[in-house]
Design a protein around this motif. Structure first.
Motif, PDB file in Angstrom:
ATOM      1  N   ASP A  74       0.830  -1.209   0.000  1.00 48.46           N
ATOM      2  CA  ASP A  74       0.000   0.000   0.000  1.00 48.46           C
ATOM      3  C   ASP A  74       0.862   1.257   0.000  1.00 48.46           C
ATOM      4  O   ASP A  74       0.558   2.241  -0.701  1.00 48.46           O
ATOM      5  CB  ASP A  74      -0.933   0.005   1.218  1.00 48.46           C
ATOM      6  N   ALA A  77       2.335   1.760  -3.418  1.00 50.38           N
ATOM      7  CA  ALA A  77       1.323   2.251  -4.354  1.00 50.38           C
ATOM      8  C   ALA A  77       1.022   3.730  -4.107  1.00 50.38           C
ATOM      9  O   ALA A  77       0.874   4.519  -5.049  1.00 50.38           O
ATOM     10  CB  ALA A  77       0.045   1.418  -4.224  1.00 50.38           C
ATOM     11  N   LYS A  78       0.943   4.116  -2.823  1.00 53.70           N
ATOM     12  CA  LYS A  78       0.687   5.514  -2.482  1.00 53.70           C
ATOM     13  C   LYS A  78       1.823   6.409  -2.960  1.00 53.70           C
ATOM     14  O   LYS A  78       1.602   7.492  -3.520  1.00 53.70           O
ATOM     15  CB  LYS A  78       0.510   5.649  -0.975  1.00 53.70           C
ATOM     16  N   ALA A  81       1.618   6.833  -6.672  1.00 54.02           N
ATOM     17  CA  ALA A  81       0.528   7.740  -7.041  1.00 54.02           C
ATOM     18  C   ALA A  81       0.913   9.192  -6.783  1.00 54.02           C
ATOM     19  O   ALA A  81       0.629  10.086  -7.587  1.00 54.02           O
ATOM     20  CB  ALA A  81      -0.734   7.374  -6.263  1.00 54.02           C
ATOM     21  N   GLU A  82       1.569   9.440  -5.633  1.00 58.68           N
ATOM     22  CA  GLU A  82       2.004  10.800  -5.312  1.00 58.68           C
ATOM     23  C   GLU A  82       3.031  11.304  -6.322  1.00 58.68           C
ATOM     24  O   GLU A  82       3.001  12.474  -6.731  1.00 58.68           O
ATOM     25  CB  GLU A  82       2.594  10.837  -3.899  1.00 58.68           C
ATOM     26  N   ALA A  84       3.335  10.323  -9.446  1.00 60.20           N
ATOM     27  CA  ALA A  84       2.634  10.567 -10.710  1.00 60.20           C
ATOM     28  C   ALA A  84       1.880  11.889 -10.652  1.00 60.20           C
ATOM     29  O   ALA A  84       1.874  12.662 -11.621  1.00 60.20           O
ATOM     30  CB  ALA A  84       1.674   9.418 -11.003  1.00 60.20           C
ATOM     31  N   ALA A  85       1.257  12.174  -9.495  1.00 63.39           N
ATOM     32  CA  ALA A  85       0.527  13.436  -9.339  1.00 63.39           C
ATOM     33  C   ALA A  85       1.485  14.623  -9.391  1.00 63.39           C
ATOM     34  O   ALA A  85       1.181  15.662  -9.981  1.00 63.39           O
ATOM     35  CB  ALA A  85      -0.241  13.429  -8.021  1.00 63.39           C
ATOM     36  N   LYS A  88       2.537  15.195 -12.962  1.00 59.34           N
ATOM     37  CA  LYS A  88       1.442  15.791 -13.729  1.00 59.34           C
ATOM     38  C   LYS A  88       1.289  17.272 -13.391  1.00 59.34           C
ATOM     39  O   LYS A  88       1.086  18.113 -14.284  1.00 59.34           O
ATOM     40  CB  LYS A  88       0.136  15.060 -13.449  1.00 59.34           C
TER      41      LYS A  88
END
Length: 230
Positions: A74, A77-78, A81-82, A84-85, A88
């Motif tokens: 987890d 994955a977090k 995601a952070e 990738a954000a 972006k």
């Protein structure tokens, strides 16, 4: 099949073998040396089977390991995601900055084009004004503004020597400008903002200057003849 099931089968198999051997021996009447039967399967396998509290501990350890692995997954994955954000957001910010820069450059170009067009228009207007007045027409304009023929003749004598009746005449040395060679030419703006291109504005300013300084155009002409300037 579980570990306990396997070991149970092994124990059962070993027991069966032992029993068969005993029966065969009796049936054959053999009185060979007595064989001491050892429950090998039970000794080696059942001893390793966790029971009671030990089994509970093993189960809890496995559960904790599974939980730890899930927490780690987890977290990974977090973090992904952070990241990738973040990437972006950085890309969006760069795109916005590029768009603003392009818009600013386009606006500056538009303003520069407008200024160039206005300058070209002003030059065209100046040329049009220059070609619309001949020396004769400017003299006629001066005569109508002054109204007195004798004063006009005096005014004409000065203008003829100062500029040759060219209302765009410019002295390359001093910068004096116009029919009466005002120095600087911007002085004539008191008679009108179009002093550069309108001979009537220059005539009005020149007559007022001569009246104020010498009393009249003829007074200015008298001074000019003695000093060759006024």
């Amino acid at each position: 099949m579980t570990r306990i099931s396997v070991r149970g089968v092994a124990v059962a198999s070993a027991t069966a073998v032992t029993a068969v051997g005993a029966v065969v021996g009796v049936a054959s009447g053999s009185e060979g040396p007595k064989v001491s039967t050892v429950d090998v399967a039970g000794a080696t396998l059942l001893a390793d089977v966790p029971t009671g509290a030990h089994a509970q501990t093993v189960s809890e350890n496995l559960g904790r390991q599974a939980n730890a692995q899930q927490v780690s997954a987890d977290a990974a994955a977090k973090k992904a995601a952070e990241e990738a954000a973040r990437q972006k957001a950085a890309a969006d910010a760069q795109a916005k900055a590029d768009a603003e820069k392009a818009a600013k450059a386009a606006d500056e170009k538009r303003k520069a084009d407008e200024e160039a067009a206005n300058r070209a228009k002003a030059r065209s207007a100046l040329v049009a004004d220059t070609t619309s007045y001949s020396a004769g027409s400017v003299q006629g304009l001066a005569a109508s503004i002054i109204g007195d023929d004798s004063q006009f003749q005096c005014f004409s004598q000065i203008v003829k020597r100062e500029s040759g009746w060219d209302y765009t005449a410019t002295n390359s040395g001093s910068g004096a400008y116009g029919l009466v060679q005002a120095l600087p030419g911007s002085k004539m703006s008191s008679a009108g903002s179009d002093w550069r291109t309108n001979p009537a504005t220059q005539i009005k300013w020149g007559v007022n200057y001569m009246n104020d300084r010498y009393g009249s155009p003829c007074g200015a002409w008298s001074f000019w003849q003695s000093h060759h300037w006024y």
